[in-house]
Design a protein around this motif. Structure first.
Motif, PDB file in Angstrom:
ATOM      1  N   GLU A 549     -99.965-102.191 -31.720  1.00 47.61           N
ATOM      2  CA  GLU A 549    -100.630-101.206 -30.861  1.00 47.61           C
ATOM      3  C   GLU A 549    -101.797-101.808 -30.083  1.00 47.61           C
ATOM      4  OE1 GLU A 549    -100.890-101.280 -34.124  1.00 47.61           O
ATOM      5  OE2 GLU A 549    -103.015-101.141 -34.639  1.00 47.61           O
ATOM      6  N   ARG A 550    -102.265-102.970 -30.526  1.00 46.40           N
ATOM      7  CA  ARG A 550    -103.377-103.596 -29.814  1.00 46.40           C
ATOM      8  C   ARG A 550    -102.942-104.283 -28.524  1.00 46.40           C
ATOM      9  NH1 ARG A 550    -108.096-105.950 -33.114  1.00 46.40           N
ATOM     10  NH2 ARG A 550    -108.068-104.751 -35.030  1.00 46.40           N
ATOM     11  N   PHE A 551    -101.654-104.452 -28.376  1.00 48.40           N
ATOM     12  CA  PHE A 551    -101.160-105.182 -27.206  1.00 48.40           C
ATOM     13  C   PHE A 551    -100.689-104.224 -26.124  1.00 48.40           C
ATOM     14  CE2 PHE A 551    -100.560-107.935 -30.813  1.00 48.40           C
ATOM     15  CZ  PHE A 551    -100.792-109.220 -30.355  1.00 48.40           C
ATOM     16  N   GLY A 552    -100.722-104.710 -24.915  1.00 47.15           N
ATOM     17  CA  GLY A 552    -100.095-103.983 -23.822  1.00 47.15           C
ATOM     18  C   GLY A 552     -98.591-104.190 -23.892  1.00 47.15           C
ATOM     19  N   LEU A 553     -97.847-103.299 -23.291  1.00 44.31           N
ATOM     20  CA  LEU A 553     -96.388-103.419 -23.326  1.00 44.31           C
ATOM     21  C   LEU A 553     -95.914-104.698 -22.644  1.00 44.31           C
ATOM     22  CD1 LEU A 553     -95.239 -99.759 -22.577  1.00 44.31           C
ATOM     23  CD2 LEU A 553     -95.318-100.940 -24.765  1.00 44.31           C
ATOM     24  N   LYS A 585     -95.011 -93.641 -29.336  1.00 47.06           N
ATOM     25  CA  LYS A 585     -94.071 -93.439 -28.233  1.00 47.06           C
ATOM     26  C   LYS A 585     -94.105 -94.647 -27.291  1.00 47.06           C
ATOM     27  CE  LYS A 585     -93.259 -90.068 -24.795  1.00 47.06           C
ATOM     28  NZ  LYS A 585     -93.981 -89.084 -24.022  1.00 47.06           N
ATOM     29  N   ARG A 586     -95.337 -95.085 -27.034  1.00 43.16           N
ATOM     30  CA  ARG A 586     -95.513 -96.242 -26.153  1.00 43.16           C
ATOM     31  C   ARG A 586     -94.764 -97.449 -26.721  1.00 43.16           C
ATOM     32  NH1 ARG A 586     -99.280-100.372 -25.278  1.00 43.16           N
ATOM     33  NH2 ARG A 586    -100.408 -99.963 -27.198  1.00 43.16           N
ATOM     34  N   LYS A 588     -92.381 -97.511 -28.929  1.00 43.25           N
ATOM     35  CA  LYS A 588     -90.951 -97.259 -29.028  1.00 43.25           C
ATOM     36  C   LYS A 588     -90.238 -97.583 -27.711  1.00 43.25           C
ATOM     37  CE  LYS A 588     -88.824 -94.341 -32.470  1.00 43.25           C
ATOM     38  NZ  LYS A 588     -88.355 -95.539 -33.065  1.00 43.25           N
ATOM     39  N   ALA A 589     -90.999 -97.517 -26.605  1.00 41.98           N
ATOM     40  CA  ALA A 589     -90.402 -97.810 -25.299  1.00 41.98           C
ATOM     41  C   ALA A 589     -89.771 -99.198 -25.300  1.00 41.98           C
ATOM     42  CB  ALA A 589     -91.458 -97.704 -24.205  1.00 41.98           C
ATOM     43  N   LEU A 590     -90.333-100.107 -26.094  1.00 37.33           N
ATOM     44  CA  LEU A 590     -89.805-101.469 -26.127  1.00 37.33           C
ATOM     45  C   LEU A 590     -88.418-101.535 -26.757  1.00 37.33           C
ATOM     46  CD1 LEU A 590     -93.126-103.157 -27.024  1.00 37.33           C
ATOM     47  CD2 LEU A 590     -91.666-103.973 -25.189  1.00 37.33           C
ATOM     48  N   GLU A 591     -88.071-100.505 -27.519  1.00 35.51           N
ATOM     49  CA  GLU A 591     -86.743-100.502 -28.129  1.00 35.51           C
ATOM     50  C   GLU A 591     -85.661-100.289 -27.085  1.00 35.51           C
ATOM     51  OE1 GLU A 591     -86.757 -97.583 -31.286  1.00 35.51           O
ATOM     52  OE2 GLU A 591     -87.926 -98.871 -32.625  1.00 35.51           O
ATOM     53  N   THR A 592     -86.041 -99.658 -25.984  1.00 36.60           N
ATOM     54  CA  THR A 592     -85.008 -99.333 -24.992  1.00 36.60           C
ATOM     55  C   THR A 592     -85.227 -99.954 -23.613  1.00 36.60           C
ATOM     56  OG1 THR A 592     -86.226 -97.298 -24.580  1.00 36.60           O
ATOM     57  CG2 THR A 592     -84.318 -97.131 -26.022  1.00 36.60           C
ATOM     58  N   ILE A 593     -86.462-100.326 -23.292  1.00 36.64           N
ATOM     59  CA  ILE A 593     -86.713-100.865 -21.955  1.00 36.64           C
ATOM     60  C   ILE A 593     -86.849-102.388 -22.026  1.00 36.64           C
ATOM     61  CG2 ILE A 593     -88.233-100.824 -19.942  1.00 36.64           C
ATOM     62  CD1 ILE A 593     -89.063 -98.022 -20.724  1.00 36.64           C
ATOM     63  N   TYR A 594     -86.129-103.070 -21.154  1.00 39.67           N
ATOM     64  CA  TYR A 594     -86.142-104.532 -21.199  1.00 39.67           C
ATOM     65  C   TYR A 594     -86.588-105.154 -19.882  1.00 39.67           C
ATOM     66  CZ  TYR A 594     -84.047-104.335 -25.779  1.00 39.67           C
ATOM     67  OH  TYR A 594     -83.848-104.107 -27.102  1.00 39.67           O
ATOM     68  N   SER A 595     -87.163-104.336 -18.995  1.00 38.74           N
ATOM     69  CA  SER A 595     -87.631-104.885 -17.721  1.00 38.74           C
ATOM     70  C   SER A 595     -89.150-104.959 -17.713  1.00 38.74           C
ATOM     71  CB  SER A 595     -87.130-104.008 -16.573  1.00 38.74           C
ATOM     72  OG  SER A 595     -88.086-103.973 -15.541  1.00 38.74           O
ATOM     73  N   GLY A 596     -89.660-106.148 -17.419  1.00 42.99           N
ATOM     74  CA  GLY A 596     -91.101-106.363 -17.403  1.00 42.99           C
ATOM     75  C   GLY A 596     -91.807-105.430 -16.436  1.00 42.99           C
ATOM     76  N   ASP A 603     -97.153 -99.021 -18.960  1.00 42.04           N
ATOM     77  CA  ASP A 603     -98.462 -99.401 -19.465  1.00 42.04           C
ATOM     78  C   ASP A 603     -99.558 -98.790 -18.615  1.00 42.04           C
ATOM     79  OD1 ASP A 603     -98.947-100.811 -21.709  1.00 42.04           O
ATOM     80  OD2 ASP A 603     -98.852-102.786 -20.791  1.00 42.04           O
ATOM     81  N   LEU A 604     -99.343 -98.894 -17.329  1.00 37.55           N
ATOM     82  CA  LEU A 604    -100.314 -98.407 -16.361  1.00 37.55           C
ATOM     83  C   LEU A 604    -100.502 -96.910 -16.528  1.00 37.55           C
ATOM     84  CD1 LEU A 604    -101.892 -99.457 -13.943  1.00 37.55           C
ATOM     85  CD2 LEU A 604     -99.951 -98.925 -12.526  1.00 37.55           C
ATOM     86  N   LYS A 605     -99.378 -96.208 -16.710  1.00 33.25           N
ATOM     87  CA  LYS A 605     -99.451 -94.758 -16.870  1.00 33.25           C
ATOM     88  C   LYS A 605    -100.157 -94.400 -18.168  1.00 33.25           C
ATOM     89  CE  LYS A 605     -95.461 -93.107 -14.405  1.00 33.25           C
ATOM     90  NZ  LYS A 605     -94.053 -93.277 -14.589  1.00 33.25           N
ATOM     91  N   LEU A 606     -99.848 -95.128 -19.221  1.00 37.10           N
ATOM     92  CA  LEU A 606    -100.313 -94.711 -20.539  1.00 37.10           C
ATOM     93  C   LEU A 606    -101.669 -95.289 -20.908  1.00 37.10           C
ATOM     94  CD1 LEU A 606     -96.946 -94.981 -22.475  1.00 37.10           C
ATOM     95  CD2 LEU A 606     -98.023 -92.943 -21.550  1.00 37.10           C
ATOM     96  N   ARG A 607    -101.998 -96.459 -20.403  1.00 33.92           N
ATOM     97  CA  ARG A 607    -103.234 -97.097 -20.861  1.00 33.92           C
ATOM     98  C   ARG A 607    -104.212 -97.438 -19.761  1.00 33.92           C
ATOM     99  NH1 ARG A 607    -103.333-101.083 -25.635  1.00 33.92           N
ATOM    100  NH2 ARG A 607    -102.932-102.684 -24.088  1.00 33.92           N
ATOM    101  N   GLY A 608    -103.788 -97.366 -18.515  1.00 36.78           N
ATOM    102  CA  GLY A 608    -104.710 -97.716 -17.438  1.00 36.78           C
ATOM    103  C   GLY A 608    -104.616 -99.180 -17.095  1.00 36.78           C
TER     104      GLY A 608
END
Ligand code: ADP
Ligand code: MG
Length: 669
Positions: A549-553, A585-586, A588-596, A603-608
């Motif tokens: 959780e400390r890392f950005g996506l 939720k953030r 978990k996105a990595l389980e399905t999204i594979y595009s940088g 990330d921008l939407k959720l963390r700024g």
């Protein structure tokens, strides 16, 4: 007052502070005004001294009856004052600030803000914020007081005074937005916005003021990129290229793999640009390994079929060499002469259809007969000037820039609104996606067992990345990693061979460990997150990340990219203790999204924006007031910029501002 005056020219005091001010991004007077408070201290409640009670945060205003330095028995110095108004008096105490008795004199009217404490039943203020009031307005007390990002030797209080002084002449701040625009968007006038963002009467006012300044910032960027786009569209190509579809299909069929869907989409967009009357200006964005080079090769081939040359520019000599070989392999069977131009290569002249090189392409005596296309890899590594220079070597050549930086689409549209954008979303097939799981704490032991099995049975290797503690590696993170390494070695994986890698190791030691890992003499490599584990280790199939959780996506995505480099199935395990729904939720996105790019956007939407890893180095500028996550405002300013574009000459002040912006811009034009 000219707000464009550099601070060092403005006053002697500033000269002394110039270095420190630079740390805050303050170079000229105007920058003080753009140094926006990150919060406000609410000292607006002004109270009669007779009425205040312990526990309140208040401002009192009164006459100094006495003030003096006193020594405690421990030889510490205190400043004690007695302040009174019509309703009563109060004791004030400061610690070790003997200069106060020089600033605050008996008989002065002072304003004091802070929390009221109780001393033997009588109210007392300890170390309140203070200022001597000379009839005029209070700055530091008795109001919403702005609190600024500070740096060593530059306090909020000091900054507040500078801003206040500058604002005394706010009437000279020119409004440069058209009246209609201001009205329609209900914007606060500029001078007022500066005043109220720093010294608001209430928080709503501060919000409105900030909105006005954010509007300006995004609006100007949008306008600048639209102007660039317009001027680019004015460039006309005398004879547009013809696309020989059959030959190009032939080339694509010759490739040892099938193109991904987004590669197909991208090359079609590029070919369409090439056949148009205006030169192409396109950004091709895709993760490392997404296959940008072959897309560029298709473009180069199409250009070659029209009798034009291409230049392919890479930021380093190693990359240039690598590209040279790749491009030669792909294209020389189709009759293209491929040349290399780096600082050390010899063959810079002679006949060629495509020349690959470093900056040498710009500066050295590489001459082109008919340069039709420029491809720039990792565009953010080249300056505006270099890009302009190489373009000057042809007659309106097409430009294709490429980047692996995951720039969210919204940021790209604001920053690089003048560019067409192609994003390679999918990775080449055949390469297995790194299976990603968010692992809850209860499954931790199970996960360790599973890793053990994999390592022993399949002779595969694993990375374990320790929590992200600081952006730059410090002793805290080294210690944490060392501790985790010991724990894993003795308690979890006693039978396996573990290695530890962190930034405080000497280069030789680092290389040795990486080398051992590469040769399979280490099973599990424990590492701090900032260590670049850039080398290819195809046999490493597991990436475990602690406190994900400390890392950005985007950051997690980059770490995940360290595995999955062979045809073996790879895995990424994200560990977290967090129970926060949004965080889970953030991740978990990595389980399905594979595009940088998609992850960066999320990330921008959720963390700024501050959270996108290393944004600054990667060519995404820091905004002064606005935020790249303010999608609504980005959209709105874009529409407004579009509306004004054709009449921009009617607003010289605005145009001047936008031109200033363009001269230091970061866009590939
Ligand atoms: P990048 O986008 O990082 O520049 P490259 O262009 O270097 O990626 O491509 C990475 C590797 O993938 C190269 O070896 C390339 O030949 C290969 N590749 C590219 N496209 C495909 C594809 N569609 N299918 C399989 N392999 C591909
Ligand atoms: Mg590349």
């Amino acid at each position: 007052m000219n707000l464009q005056t550099p601070v060092i020219k403005a006053s002697r005091a500033y000269k002394m502070y110039a270095r420190r001010l630079e740390n805050l991004g303050i170079y000229k007077l105007e920058d003080f005004l753009y140094h926006i408070p990150f919060r406000y201290e609410d000292y607006s409640l002004i109270s009669d001294i007779g009425k205040i009670q312990a526990g309140e945060t208040v401002t009192v205003r009164g006459k100094v009856e006495s003030i003096k330095n006193v020594y405690t028995r421990g030889h510490k110095m205190l400043e004690r004052a007695l302040v009174s108004d019509k309703t009563g008096n109060i004791n004030i105490l400061w610690f070790n600030q003997p200069f106060l008795t020089k600033i605050i004199k008996q008989g002065d009217t002072v304003s004091l803000s802070g929390t009221v404490e109780s001393e033997r039943g009588k109210p007392q203020m300890i170390s309140p914020d203070y200022e001597v009031v000379y009839g005029g307005k209070a700055i530091h007390t008795g109001r919403l007081v702005p609190v600024y990002p500070e740096t060593k030797g530059i306090s909020s209080k000091w900054l507040r005074r500078q801003v206040f002084k500058l604002l005394e002449e706010k009437d000279q701040i020119r409004e440069y937005l058209p009246e209609d625009l201001i009205k329609e968007n209900k914007l606060m006038p500029l001078g007022e916005a500066f005043e109220k963002v720093h010294f608001p009467d209430n928080l709503d006012q501060a919000t409105n003021a900030r909105e006005r300044l954010s509007f300006d910032e995004l609006f100007e960027m949008q306008l600048a990129s639209l102007i660039r786009k317009k001027s680019w569209q004015k460039k006309v190509i005398k004879t547009p290229m013809k696309i020989d579809t059959q030959k190009i299909d032939g080339f694509i069929r010759s490739l040892p793999f099938a193109l991904t869907n987004s590669q197909v989409e991208a090359y079609k967009q590029i070919l369409e640009n090439l056949s148009s009357e205006n030169p192409m200006n396109r950004l091709l964005e895709g993760d490392v390994g997404s296959g940008k080079t072959v897309v560029a090769c298709i473009a180069i081939y199409a250009v070659f079929l029209n009798g034009f040359q291409s230049a392919f520019m890479a930021p380093t000599e190693i990359l240039a060499n690598q590209h040279f070989n790749t491009i030669k392999d792909f294209l020389s069977p189709f009759g293209l002469q491929v040349a290399l131009a780096t600082g050390t290569s010899k063959s810079k002249t002679g006949k060629f259809d495509v020349i690959v090189g470093t900056h040498a392409l710009v500066y050295d005596k590489v001459t082109f007969d008919n340069l039709g296309l420029i491809v720039i890899d990792e565009q953010q590594r080249f300056g505006v000037e270099q890009r302009a220079k190489i373009r000057g070597k042809g007659d309106n050549p097409h430009l294709l820039t490429m980047t692996a930086t995951p720039i969210p689409r919204t940021v790209a549209l604001t920053m690089y609104g003048d560019l067409d954008l192609s994003i390679l979303k999918d990775m080449p097939t055949g390469r297995k996606q790194v299976k990603t799981w968010l692992v809850p704490p209860v499954k931790r032991d199970g996960a360790y067992d599973w890793i053990k099995q994999n390592v022993i049975k399949n002779k595969e290797q694993a990375f374990i990345v320790c929590p992200f503690i600081e952006e730059s590696e410090n002793m805290i993170s080294v210690k944490a990693a060392t501790k985790e390494f010991e724990r894993l070695k003795t308690q979890i994986f006693p039978t396996l061979r573990l290695g530890l890698l962190h930034g405080k190791l000497k280069t030789g030691e680092k290389d040795e460990i990486l080398d051992k890992f590469k040769r399979g003499q280490i099973d599990i490599l424990v590492s701090t997150p900032v260590v670049e584990v850039g080398i290819d280790i195809p046999n490493a199939t597991i990436m475990l990340i602690e406190e994900a959780e400390r890392f950005g996506l985007s950051q997690l995505h980059q770490l995940r990219g360290r595995v999955g480099r062979s045809d073996k199935q790879s895995y990424c395990l994200l560990f977290t203790q967090s129970k926060n729904d949004v965080t889970l939720k953030r991740l978990k996105a990595l389980e399905t999204i594979y595009s940088g790019a998609e992850l960066a956007e999320l990330d921008l939407k959720l963390r700024g924006p501050g959270q996108i890893y290393g944004t600054v180095q990667h060519g995404i500028p820091r905004l002064k007031v606005a935020s790249f996550s303010d999608f609504e405002l980005i959209e709105k300013t874009r529409i407004e910029a579009q509306k004004i574009l054709d009449n921009i000459n009617k607003y010289p002040a605005l145009l001047e501002k936008v031109n200033n912006l363009s001269s230091k811009d970061v866009s590939p034009d």
